[in-house]
Design a protein around this motif. Structure first.
Motif, PDB file in Angstrom:
ATOM      1  N   LEU A  59      38.720 -22.087 -40.045  1.00  0.00           N
ATOM      2  CA  LEU A  59      39.350 -20.765 -39.243  1.00  0.00           C
ATOM      3  C   LEU A  59      40.556 -20.759 -39.540  1.00  0.00           C
ATOM      4  N   GLN A  60      41.665 -21.761 -40.196  1.00  0.00           N
ATOM      5  CA  GLN A  60      42.827 -21.366 -40.589  1.00  0.00           C
ATOM      6  C   GLN A  60      43.244 -21.135 -41.845  1.00  0.00           C
ATOM      7  N   GLN A 112      42.561 -22.441 -28.084  1.00  0.00           N
ATOM      8  CA  GLN A 112      42.335 -21.099 -28.121  1.00  0.00           C
ATOM      9  C   GLN A 112      41.953 -20.622 -29.306  1.00  0.00           C
ATOM     10  N   ASP A 113      42.312 -21.289 -30.510  1.00  0.00           N
ATOM     11  CA  ASP A 113      41.771 -20.963 -31.649  1.00  0.00           C
ATOM     12  C   ASP A 113      40.524 -21.578 -32.013  1.00  0.00           C
ATOM     13  N   THR A 166      54.138 -21.221 -38.020  1.00  0.00           N
ATOM     14  CA  THR A 166      52.776 -21.417 -38.058  1.00  0.00           C
ATOM     15  C   THR A 166      52.004 -21.995 -39.071  1.00  0.00           C
ATOM     16  N   LYS A 170      49.671 -25.069 -38.772  1.00  0.00           N
ATOM     17  CA  LYS A 170      48.332 -25.373 -39.100  1.00  0.00           C
ATOM     18  C   LYS A 170      48.096 -26.697 -39.776  1.00  0.00           C
TER      19      LYS A 170
ATOM     20  N   ARG B 143      42.044 -12.649 -41.952  1.00  0.00           N
ATOM     21  CA  ARG B 143      41.578 -13.285 -40.745  1.00  0.00           C
ATOM     22  C   ARG B 143      42.686 -13.295 -39.598  1.00  0.00           C
ATOM     23  N   THR B 145      43.779 -15.569 -37.799  1.00  0.00           N
ATOM     24  CA  THR B 145      44.850 -16.640 -37.837  1.00  0.00           C
ATOM     25  C   THR B 145      45.919 -16.335 -38.887  1.00  0.00           C
ATOM     26  N   GLY B 146      45.874 -15.300 -39.554  1.00  0.00           N
ATOM     27  CA  GLY B 146      46.892 -14.991 -40.780  1.00  0.00           C
ATOM     28  C   GLY B 146      46.378 -15.381 -42.227  1.00  0.00           C
ATOM     29  N   PRO B 199      45.407 -13.751 -31.991  1.00  0.00           N
ATOM     30  CA  PRO B 199      45.932 -14.879 -31.121  1.00  0.00           C
ATOM     31  C   PRO B 199      47.205 -15.220 -31.142  1.00  0.00           C
TER      32      PRO B 199
END
Lengths: 236, 913
Positions: A59-60, A112-113, A166, A170, B143, B145-146, B199
């Motif tokens: 996801l990240q 949330q993610d 951020t 992550k 995406r 999430t960056g 988000p």
């Protein structure tokens, strides 16, 4: 990607049902071996990286060369396996309970993610419920008092404070989850040793511990032959 | 005041931007102005200075600039920590497709640093020894999430990164509109388009602003917003919807009157009442809209999903409508929706309710047809009827009633009830006429009766069959009316004529119709369909009018007939296929092809023509144009030849398969003759042999008795015919022999004998042997009577001639005597002469009885065999056909030295008597 997602979903479903059965009944099994077996199975499933870490990395966007090697557990974030082995049974349970309490807190931030974090939070709550039951069993077999399972134990380490960066956030999340799965793997090993030592003890004395002879106050059925496979493994 | 601003990077002399800023300066002002650097300020020291001048039209020219201020340094690096590596800008939100510059600051010049964008290394521009910048052009969304960008110090476990959030400016909301259901709340809705939210970084918001009231609300949802209506105060509304995210905003407006935006709520409490077979009443309720509003409700009646009726009803709160013209026993659905009657804006939601009308008696008579046949001498009528359509059944058919009325003998009616599942019944009647009424029953009552009259006597049901051609549409059937009293016609056929039952079908036609097209989905090519046209009389009796037969499409025969070969001769044979049915073929059989081929014959027989088969082989083909000719004679064939033949029928679509020939071999030309002759001969011979075997004893007695019976001798008859009283048959008992003279005929005597008598064949003369029985040796030379025993068995020719052939054997026989004694007369003369001569030669006193007889053969059946041993006496009874003759007639005994005979004295006891 899709089969992996399906596999994860199924695994989560089974695990969720497993834990929900624990939470829903609200009764502790008085059978030590059943409870231990259940804890082992749950720990076995929770150590699986496909439940949390792998989805998070994907996801990240951390599943890239040059980044994966930085997704390692931060030293000291979770008690080592040796440290866990060095604890008494009740101390181990306390540490486990407290550490998982912090994990729950971090997972809430990740929800949330990461939608699967919510499911894993339910699983951890079920696991902590079983820890509570095991603590009750052990407490009945010794004179020592134990802390409530929701309180952090002395061995638990506080998770790192989230940062505003951020990218670092992550990486920290990735390291945290890596550490969590490693920690559950260690816990699984410790529970396994409990089982082995109990078997040896029983074979020597041919009788269960005193508390187990008295039995628990509440009984909770569980299928001891339940086995959930397959699962991912952490990089060693 | 007008301010001119200069910005330098790295050093003051490196001016990168110059701009003006004009503003009104008040007393003790603190002015704010901002500038966005493309390069993150952390990566390079920036300097700024400014100067000003008056910028007011009231102040006349010339207006002079002030002096430049001193350079102000903006050095963000000083505030950074002691980390070895920094990467900027952090967590920047940019619009998709824009250009972004990133940079890193390294504390150690010796470090080798590499940077990556989503795993791909990027190369930048070194601004100074510690700072490098990377320009990313047209960044794209990867995406939510960056996008990850990170730099690493080689050989060290140092990694720094940033996340670049890429998003879009919000789309303009589409289909923005507002409406009310109750004049209390306005609901505005829109289509927000693509979701651009990120988000934690960038969310999109929607704000609703009403210009008349000046009110503004932040919408809770991204596609709808509720606005509270002020009671009775505002009629017009001017709404502006503003959509906004971190990258920009969009807005859209709408102006409307509240009364024109009424969207009523969905009606409720929809019920059906007083539902009969054809009518039903619908009631419903609506939510009131204001005090004076009227709603227009649309009531739809649906059947099988389609709108059958539609009615508009204006109501305030309660609606009611009577639905009519409904079909009994039918499921309907009533559906109601409403809208503002004054200013239509939108229909409300729909409410619906299903209902089923009540049953009614079937509205139409059954379509009935019959089939009359005779079963065991009784006319049997099979009634068929077609189930009523749902439209005419008006309910569930419970049963069928069949009422049989005898028209010839008024009697009690017969009523038969047939279950609803049946579509026919069978009635056994007698020779009378019957009127049959058939009705269908449901819970509401019976249908009108369908009447048909059936005669027990089927009468003449024959009609000449006519051929018709089928088309894609079916069969076109036409007929000629026979009487003017017909009330209609019925065309009857079977959908599956090859099956049993054949699925009888019929079609009713009016009296003024003389043609129709029969079509059916069951019709198939290659199947023969027979159509019968019946005329329905005023008495409702059906009379066969015409018969038609046809194929939807004729096909070539698929099978060949089974051919029998008969009358096979060396030159012909007959083929016959009389069992072949021409009616059950996939087309009208027009004739047959007879194929013949032979290796022996290259040319075709008359009537045949050469044809080439599919396998390129040649053969001869003969065409038979008469489908009823089912025999064919193959003629002019060669004996002992192999012929192959094939008989295949043909239709208008082609001939049958030409595949398997049958071999026939013609027989030999003479074999039949031989069989005709030899076989009877063999049979005759066999019969004779069998007869001979069965009658052997009789034959033996008749033809070759072992001992001749003198009484049966032919000579006797001859003697008797001459009526010679001296010739009598001597009984054996009368004979007292004392000596037996055995005459042996040696082989050499034949020649001598032939010289004496040449009229007889050699064989005939070799056979006889004589045995002379003498009374006494001393009497031998003296005269006396002699008895000659004759055995005619051994000389048939002589016997036939009536002569006793041994007379000429005497050597003394005069040669003057003529040869063959071919007639009884000659024989008789010879006998007389010889006897007389003998009597003359022998003295009277010396006359004695001589027994002259045949010497029985020692070996049975070997009468020609000459005994080498002295003959042994045989039983007297073996002598037959003996006769007594006068002694003078007897031949003199041969001399002892005679070669023709030998005399052997025998004892008394050995003499034959």
């Amino acid at each position: 990607m899709r089969p992996q997602l399906v596999q994860r979903t199924l695994l989560s479903l089974v695990l969720g049902l497993l834990f929900l059965s624990t939470a829903a009944t609200g009764k502790c099994s008085g059978k030590y071996h059943e409870l231990l077996q259940q804890l082992q199975n749950q720990a076995d499933l929770m150590q699986d990286t496909s439940t949390l870490l792998d989805p998070y990395i994907h996801l990240q966007g951390l599943d890239q060369a040059g980044l994966k090697e930085h997704c390692k557990e931060s030293p000291g974030a979770f008690p080592s396996e040796d440290a866990l082995r060095g604890l008494s049974q009740r101390g181990f349970l306390r540490t486990l309970n407290a550490t998982l309490g912090h994990v729950l807190h971090r997972l809430t931030a990740l929800q949330q993610d990461l939608t699967v974090a919510r499911e894993q939070g339910r699983n951890i709550r079920g696991f902590r419920s079983n820890i509570h039951c095991m603590s009750q069993l052990l407490r009945g077999s010794s004179e020592m008092e134990t802390a409530e399972p929701t309180q952090p134990g002395p061995g638990a380490t506080l998770p790192p404070t989230p940062v505003s960066d951020t990218f670092q956030h992550k990486l920290q999340g990735c390291r945290f989850l890596h550490g969590y799965h490693r920690f559950m793997h260690s816990a699984r090993q410790v529970f396994k040793e409990w089982g082995d030592s109990r078997c040896r003890s029983r074979s020597r004395r041919h009788r269960p511990p005193r508390a187990l002879q008295r039995g628990a106050r509440r009984m909770r059925p569980f299928r001891r032959d339940e086995r959930l496979m397959p699962r991912g493994q952490l990089p060693r | 005041m007008l301010f001119q601003i200069q910005i330098s990077r790295m050093k003051t002399s490196n001016v990168i931007w110059v701009g003006n800023y004009s503003t009104v300066v008040k007393r003790d002002p603190v002015l704010h102005w901002s500038w966005k650097s493309e390069l993150p300020l952390e990566c390079a020291t920036h300097f700024v200075r400014m100067r000003s001048r008056v910028d007011d039209a009231k102040i006349p020219e010339p207006r002079f600039w002030s002096n430049w201020s001193s350079w102000k340094e903006a050095d963000a690096q000083k505030s950074l920590g002691r980390d070895p590596l920094f990467l900027f800008p952090k967590d920047k939100l940019v619009e998709e497709g824009s250009n972004v510059t990133i940079c890193y600051i390294s504390r150690n010049q010796q470090d080798n640093i590499s940077c990556y964008l989503e795993g791909q290394q990027i190369h930048g521009e070194q601004l100074d020894s510690n700072v490098s910048a990377f320009k990313l052009n047209k960044v794209s969304f990867i995406r939510k999430t960056g996008t990850n960008i990170f730099c690493k110090v080689d050989q060290k476990d140092v990694i720094k990164g940033i996340v670049l959030f890429v998003s879009k400016v919000l789309e303009e909301p589409k289909d923005f509109s507002c409406e009310t259901q109750d004049f209390k709340t306005l609901m505005c809705t829109w289509d927000p388009g693509t979701d651009t939210s990120l988000p934690k970084r960038s969310s999109q918001s929607y704000t609703l602003f009403e210009s008349f009231s000046g009110k503004k609300i932040l919408c809770e949802h991204k596609n709808s917003c509720n606005w509270q209506v002020d009671s009775d105060s505002q009629e017009m509304y001017n709404f502006t919807l503003m959509a906004e995210n971190a990258l920009g905003n969009r807005s859209v407006s709408v102006l409307f009157s509240l009364t024109h935006r009424v969207h009523p709520k969905t009606p409720y409490n929809l019920f059906l009442k007083n539902v009969s077979g054809t009518k039903a009443t619908v009631t419903w309720k609506v939510h009131p809209i204001g005090n004076y509003s009227t709603l227009l409700c649309q009531l739809d009646l649906l059947g099988e999903g389609n709108v059958i009726q539609q009615h508009n009803v204006s109501i305030k709160e309660n609606g009611e409508y009577l639905l009519s013209e409904l079909e009994p026993d039918t499921e309907y659905m009533a559906r109601v929706r409403c809208a503002d009657a004054n200013h239509f804006w939108k229909w409300s939601g729909s409410i619906s309710q299903k209902f089923v009308t009540a049953e009614a008696a079937p509205s139409e008579a059954l379509d009935v047809w019959r089939n009359v046949k005779s079963v065991s001498g009784h006319p049997t009528v099979t009634l068929f009827w077609k189930p009523l359509s749902k439209l005419h059944a008006n309910g569930k058919i419970l049963s069928y009633n069949v009422i049989v009325e005898n028209l010839d003998r008024p009697s009690r009616l017969e009523v038969h009830s047939v279950p609803a599942t049946a579509n026919g019944t069978e009635l056994t009647l007698d020779q009378y006429s019957y009127q049959i009424h058939v009705t269908a029953l449901n819970s509401a009552g019976p249908s009108p009766a369908s009447v048909i009259v059936v005669s027990g006597d089927p009468g003449n049901e024959e009609a000449e069959e006519e051929r018709i051609n089928g088309t894609e549409d079916g069969f076109s059937v036409s007929w000629k009316p026979q009487s003017r009293k017909a009330i209609g016609y019925v065309v009857e056929w079977c959908d599956h004529p090859q099956d049993l039952p054949c699925d009888l079908q019929w079609k009713n036609l009016s009296s003024n119709t003389t043609s129709t097209v029969i079509s059916s989905g069951a019709f198939r090519p290659g199947v023969r369909y027979n159509f019968r046209i019946y005329e329905i009389s005023t008495e409702r009796m059906a009379n066969l009018l015409e018969k038609k037969a046809g194929y939807l499409k004729e096909l070539a025969p698929s099978d060949n007939p089974q051919v029998v070969v008969s009358n096979l001769t060396s030159h012909s044979f007959t083929l016959s296929w009389k069992d072949y049915s021409t009616d059950s073929q996939p087309g009208f059989i027009q004739g047959y092809y007879v194929y013949l081929r032979s290796k022996a014959e290259k040319e075709c027989h008359p009537g045949f023509k050469k044809a080439t088969l599919s396998d390129k082989s040649a053969c001869c083909q003969h065409r038979i144009d008469n489908p009823e000719q089912k025999t064919f004679v193959m003629e002019n064939l060669q004996p002992e030849s192999v012929y192959e033949f094939l008989v295949t029928p043909y239709t208008s679509a082609g001939s049958g398969p030409v595949d398997t020939f049958t071999k026939v071999t013609t027989p030999d030309e003479y074999s039949h003759i031989l069989i005709r002759i030899i076989l009877p001969m063999i049979i005759c011979v066999l019969l004779i042999m069998i007869t001979c075997y069965l009658k052997s004893q009789w034959m033996k007695e008749k033809c070759y008795p072992d001992i001749p019976d003198p009484y049966k001798s032919n000579v006797l008859s001859l003697i008797k015919s001459k009526e010679n009283p001296h010739l009598t048959i001597m009984n054996v008992s009368d004979c007292v022999p004392d000596a037996i003279e055995v005459i042996h005929k040696p082989e050499g005597s034949k020649i001598q004998f032939l010289g004496a008598s040449k009229s007889l064949t050699e064989t005939e003369f070799t056979k006889p042997a004589y045995l002379y029985l003498l009374p006494a040796e001393k009497n031998y030379s003296g005269p006396g009577p002699c008895i000659c025993f004759e055995n005619l068995t051994y000389n048939e020719a002589a016997a036939d001639s009536g002569s006793c052939g041994h007379f000429p054997v005497t050597p003394q026989a005069p040669p003057s005597q003529p040869g063959p004694l071919t007639s009884p007369e000659n024989l008789l003369k010879a006998l007389e002469k010889n006897y007389m001569n003998s009597l003359g030669e022998i003295a009277a006193g010396e006359a004695s009885v001589n027994y002259v007889s045949q010497l029985a053969s020692q070996m049975s059946g070997d009468k020609d065999g000459l005994p080498t041993n002295p003959p042994e006496p045989v039983h007297c009874s073996e002598y037959k056909m003996q006769m007594a003759i006068p002694l003078g007639l007897a031949s003199p005994p041969p001399a002892e030295n005679s070669g023709l005979s030998s005399t052997t004295p025998l004892d008394q006891s050995e003499h034959y008597r």
